[in-house]
Scaffold this motif. Structure first.
Motif, PDB file in Angstrom:
ATOM      1  N   GLU A  51      19.204  70.824 -26.305  1.00 24.46           N
ATOM      2  CA  GLU A  51      19.715  71.872 -27.194  1.00 24.46           C
ATOM      3  C   GLU A  51      20.961  72.521 -26.614  1.00 24.46           C
ATOM      4  O   GLU A  51      21.959  72.739 -27.315  1.00 24.46           O
ATOM      5  CB  GLU A  51      18.625  72.928 -27.419  1.00 24.46           C
ATOM      6  CG  GLU A  51      19.028  74.005 -28.415  1.00 24.46           C
ATOM      7  CD  GLU A  51      17.912  75.015 -28.628  1.00 24.46           C
ATOM      8  OE1 GLU A  51      18.122  75.949 -29.429  1.00 24.46           O
ATOM      9  OE2 GLU A  51      16.840  74.877 -27.994  1.00 24.46           O
ATOM     10  N   ALA A  52      20.920  72.822 -25.324  1.00 22.92           N
ATOM     11  CA  ALA A  52      22.091  73.425 -24.685  1.00 22.92           C
ATOM     12  C   ALA A  52      23.271  72.464 -24.683  1.00 22.92           C
ATOM     13  O   ALA A  52      24.422  72.862 -24.908  1.00 22.92           O
ATOM     14  CB  ALA A  52      21.741  73.848 -23.261  1.00 22.92           C
ATOM     15  N   LEU A  53      23.012  71.168 -24.449  1.00 21.71           N
ATOM     16  CA  LEU A  53      24.096  70.182 -24.441  1.00 21.71           C
ATOM     17  C   LEU A  53      24.751  70.066 -25.813  1.00 21.71           C
ATOM     18  O   LEU A  53      25.983  70.027 -25.932  1.00 21.71           O
ATOM     19  CB  LEU A  53      23.549  68.832 -23.989  1.00 21.71           C
ATOM     20  CG  LEU A  53      23.102  68.741 -22.518  1.00 21.71           C
ATOM     21  CD1 LEU A  53      22.467  67.389 -22.251  1.00 21.71           C
ATOM     22  CD2 LEU A  53      24.285  68.969 -21.587  1.00 21.71           C
ATOM     23  N   SER A  54      23.928  70.028 -26.870  1.00 23.28           N
ATOM     24  CA  SER A  54      24.496  69.925 -28.219  1.00 23.28           C
ATOM     25  C   SER A  54      25.293  71.173 -28.582  1.00 23.28           C
ATOM     26  O   SER A  54      26.353  71.098 -29.217  1.00 23.28           O
ATOM     27  CB  SER A  54      23.380  69.690 -29.233  1.00 23.28           C
ATOM     28  OG  SER A  54      22.487  70.799 -29.239  1.00 23.28           O
ATOM     29  N   LEU A  55      24.799  72.339 -28.154  1.00 22.43           N
ATOM     30  CA  LEU A  55      25.518  73.576 -28.449  1.00 22.43           C
ATOM     31  C   LEU A  55      26.847  73.630 -27.703  1.00 22.43           C
ATOM     32  O   LEU A  55      27.876  74.053 -28.258  1.00 22.43           O
ATOM     33  CB  LEU A  55      24.641  74.777 -28.069  1.00 22.43           C
ATOM     34  CG  LEU A  55      25.189  76.155 -28.423  1.00 22.43           C
ATOM     35  CD1 LEU A  55      25.441  76.283 -29.918  1.00 22.43           C
ATOM     36  CD2 LEU A  55      24.221  77.244 -27.958  1.00 22.43           C
ATOM     37  N   ILE A  56      26.859  73.156 -26.466  1.00 24.50           N
ATOM     38  CA  ILE A  56      28.116  73.145 -25.695  1.00 24.50           C
ATOM     39  C   ILE A  56      29.115  72.185 -26.329  1.00 24.50           C
ATOM     40  O   ILE A  56      30.319  72.480 -26.433  1.00 24.50           O
ATOM     41  CB  ILE A  56      27.816  72.771 -24.234  1.00 24.50           C
ATOM     42  CG1 ILE A  56      27.068  73.921 -23.545  1.00 24.50           C
ATOM     43  CG2 ILE A  56      29.099  72.464 -23.483  1.00 24.50           C
ATOM     44  CD1 ILE A  56      26.569  73.578 -22.160  1.00 24.50           C
ATOM     45  N   GLU A  57      28.660  71.029 -26.774  1.00 24.36           N
ATOM     46  CA  GLU A  57      29.562  70.077 -27.432  1.00 24.36           C
ATOM     47  C   GLU A  57      30.143  70.659 -28.718  1.00 24.36           C
ATOM     48  O   GLU A  57      31.336  70.497 -29.008  1.00 24.36           O
ATOM     49  CB  GLU A  57      28.806  68.785 -27.727  1.00 24.36           C
ATOM     50  CG  GLU A  57      28.451  67.990 -26.477  1.00 24.36           C
ATOM     51  CD  GLU A  57      27.647  66.748 -26.812  1.00 24.36           C
ATOM     52  OE1 GLU A  57      27.344  66.567 -28.018  1.00 24.36           O
ATOM     53  OE2 GLU A  57      27.316  65.981 -25.883  1.00 24.36           O
ATOM     54  N   SER A  58      29.295  71.379 -29.495  1.00 21.00           N
ATOM     55  CA  SER A  58      29.794  71.988 -30.732  1.00 21.00           C
ATOM     56  C   SER A  58      30.826  73.060 -30.430  1.00 21.00           C
ATOM     57  O   SER A  58      31.859  73.175 -31.116  1.00 21.00           O
ATOM     58  CB  SER A  58      28.623  72.583 -31.510  1.00 21.00           C
ATOM     59  OG  SER A  58      29.077  73.253 -32.666  1.00 21.00           O
ATOM     60  N   ILE A  59      30.583  73.850 -29.380  1.00 19.08           N
ATOM     61  CA  ILE A  59      31.550  74.894 -29.004  1.00 19.08           C
ATOM     62  C   ILE A  59      32.871  74.262 -28.583  1.00 19.08           C
ATOM     63  O   ILE A  59      33.961  74.734 -28.956  1.00 19.08           O
ATOM     64  CB  ILE A  59      30.964  75.767 -27.874  1.00 19.08           C
ATOM     65  CG1 ILE A  59      29.794  76.613 -28.410  1.00 19.08           C
ATOM     66  CG2 ILE A  59      32.024  76.676 -27.278  1.00 19.08           C
ATOM     67  CD1 ILE A  59      29.037  77.348 -27.332  1.00 19.08           C
ATOM     68  N   GLN A  72      28.134  81.106 -31.584  1.00 26.88           N
ATOM     69  CA  GLN A  72      27.622  80.009 -30.761  1.00 26.88           C
ATOM     70  C   GLN A  72      27.593  80.389 -29.276  1.00 26.88           C
ATOM     71  O   GLN A  72      26.657  80.026 -28.548  1.00 26.88           O
ATOM     72  CB  GLN A  72      28.482  78.763 -30.975  1.00 26.88           C
ATOM     73  CG  GLN A  72      28.268  78.109 -32.331  1.00 26.88           C
ATOM     74  CD  GLN A  72      29.146  76.881 -32.521  1.00 26.88           C
ATOM     75  OE1 GLN A  72      30.091  76.655 -31.765  1.00 26.88           O
ATOM     76  NE2 GLN A  72      28.836  76.089 -33.549  1.00 26.88           N
ATOM     77  N   ILE A  73      28.600  81.123 -28.833  1.00 26.91           N
ATOM     78  CA  ILE A  73      28.604  81.567 -27.428  1.00 26.91           C
ATOM     79  C   ILE A  73      27.447  82.537 -27.173  1.00 26.91           C
ATOM     80  O   ILE A  73      26.804  82.498 -26.114  1.00 26.91           O
ATOM     81  CB  ILE A  73      29.967  82.200 -27.087  1.00 26.91           C
ATOM     82  CG1 ILE A  73      31.072  81.131 -27.134  1.00 26.91           C
ATOM     83  CG2 ILE A  73      29.932  82.863 -25.718  1.00 26.91           C
ATOM     84  CD1 ILE A  73      32.472  81.688 -26.991  1.00 26.91           C
ATOM     85  N   GLU A  74      27.158  83.407 -28.137  1.00 29.71           N
ATOM     86  CA  GLU A  74      26.008  84.307 -27.988  1.00 29.71           C
ATOM     87  C   GLU A  74      24.704  83.519 -27.927  1.00 29.71           C
ATOM     88  O   GLU A  74      23.803  83.845 -27.136  1.00 29.71           O
ATOM     89  CB  GLU A  74      25.979  85.296 -29.152  1.00 29.71           C
ATOM     90  CG  GLU A  74      27.114  86.320 -29.114  1.00 29.71           C
ATOM     91  CD  GLU A  74      27.077  87.249 -30.305  1.00 29.71           C
ATOM     92  OE1 GLU A  74      26.186  87.049 -31.174  1.00 29.71           O
ATOM     93  OE2 GLU A  74      27.921  88.158 -30.379  1.00 29.71           O
ATOM     94  N   GLU A  75      24.577  82.489 -28.751  1.00 34.37           N
ATOM     95  CA  GLU A  75      23.382  81.641 -28.681  1.00 34.37           C
ATOM     96  C   GLU A  75      23.265  80.959 -27.317  1.00 34.37           C
ATOM     97  O   GLU A  75      22.160  80.808 -26.775  1.00 34.37           O
ATOM     98  CB  GLU A  75      23.433  80.593 -29.786  1.00 34.37           C
ATOM     99  CG  GLU A  75      23.299  81.172 -31.192  1.00 34.37           C
ATOM    100  CD  GLU A  75      23.413  80.097 -32.254  1.00 34.37           C
ATOM    101  OE1 GLU A  75      23.594  78.919 -31.868  1.00 34.37           O
ATOM    102  OE2 GLU A  75      23.329  80.433 -33.461  1.00 34.37           O
ATOM    103  N   LEU A  76      24.412  80.570 -26.760  1.00 33.36           N
ATOM    104  CA  LEU A  76      24.392  79.954 -25.433  1.00 33.36           C
ATOM    105  C   LEU A  76      23.933  80.956 -24.371  1.00 33.36           C
ATOM    106  O   LEU A  76      23.201  80.594 -23.436  1.00 33.36           O
ATOM    107  CB  LEU A  76      25.786  79.415 -25.102  1.00 33.36           C
ATOM    108  CG  LEU A  76      25.903  78.567 -23.832  1.00 33.36           C
ATOM    109  CD1 LEU A  76      25.075  77.295 -23.967  1.00 33.36           C
ATOM    110  CD2 LEU A  76      27.369  78.215 -23.567  1.00 33.36           C
TER     111      LEU A  76
END
Length: 313
Positions: A11-19, A61-65
């Motif tokens: 989940e963290a990897l996918s969120l970082i890629e989207s950011i 997205q950064i807040e979610e991270l």
């Protein structure tokens, strides 16, 4: 960008890629396009709205991270993810600065272009006359609009003052009603207190009369009791004492009636004096009566008889 560590979850990897994708799109395409925009104004506003939406999405997205930092078990993963979040946050600040600069540059370019076009149009005489007439009409319309605006503001102020006065009158009427209710309650309370005071006064007067009557009865009873006690003492002590004291007169000899008469007379005077003293002390409860009898003794061989003398005092 540094390589993504393998200690992070999917989940963290996918969120970082989207950011990263959104960051690259903003920094390499959308912001330069907005900066180079020279018109029309609607296009510039649409591109600016897209940039703002993408920047807001990137911030979310950064807040979610940041939220996902505490979900990792290892300290190394949390530290790495926190560092990446700080890097993205700094890049977000730079993107916002670049977007504002691009928007200002685009607006300046559009204003410059419209100004140059207006100057070109103003150079022709027909356009100049038309612009002069339109400017005069515009001045007239501006004056009318200003007068209308002034009248509207004056009416609004008048309405506001009327509303304030109406509120004051309503408040005054409410205060008057509350004061009237208070006065009515005070009047009722005063009437009730007057009735209570009148009843209390009558009760106190009746109690005073009863108190005086009780005192008179008690004093009368005490006087009567004292008189009865004195009468009993007179009957039991004084009268009996006198009878005992003059009992010896019965033993007097019968020789000489004159001597016996003198003794009887003296005894009668003593009894009369004692009775007078008792009557003066008691207050006149009747006069006691004594019977003094003198018995003549027998002589030798003779009995001269006995005589009785009754003395009433």
């Amino acid at each position: 960008m540094p390589p993504i560590p393998t200690t992070l979850d999917a989940e963290a990897l996918s969120l970082i890629e989207s950011i990263e994708r959104r960051h690259n799109d903003l920094s390499t395409f959308q912001i330069p396009r907005l900066k180079a925009c020279t018109g029309p104004l609607t296009t510039q506003q649409a591109w600016a709205a897209e940039v703002r939406e993408d920047i807001e999405g990137l911030a979310k997205q950064i807040e979610e991270l940041d939220v996902l930092v505490d979900d990792h078990r290892t300290e190394r993963a949390r530290r790495e993810l926190r560092r990446r979040a700080e890097v993205f946050r700094d890049s977000l600040v730079n993107l916002r600065k670049d977007s504002r600069a691009a928007l200002l540059a685009s607006k300046y370019a559009i204003d410059s272009q419209s100004l140059s076009q207006r100057e070109e149009l103003m150079r022709s005489p027909a356009i100049r006359e038309k612009s002069t007439s339109s400017s005069s009409e515009k001045v007239t319309e501006d004056a009318l609009m200003k007068a209308n605006h002034d009248v509207t503001e004056a009416l609004q102020r008048t309405i506001g003052l009327m509303q304030k006065e109406l509120e004051r009158s309503v408040l005054s009427s409410q205060l008057l009603e509350s004061s009237t209710a208070t006065l009515q309650s005070a009047s009722k309370t005063h009437d009730t207190l007057d009735l209570i005071l009148g009843a209390s006064k009558q009760l106190i007067t009746a109690l005073e009369k009863t108190d005086w009557l009780d005192r008179i009865l008690i004093i009368s009873g005490l006087v009567f009791f004292g008189l009865v006690v004195l009468f009993i003492l007179k009957q039991r002590i004084i009268d009996r004492g006198l009878r005992i004291a003059f009992f010896w007169t019965r033993l007097l000899p019968s020789s000489g009636s004159s001597t016996r008469a003198v003794v009887v007379q003296k005894a009668g005077e003593v009894v009369a004096t004692a009775s007078a003293v008792l009557e003066s002390s008691i207050g006149g409860h009747g006069s006691p009566s004594f019977t003094i009898s003198a018995t003549e003794p027998w002589t030798t061989g003779q009995h001269s008889g006995s005589g009785g003398v009754h003395v009433e005092l």
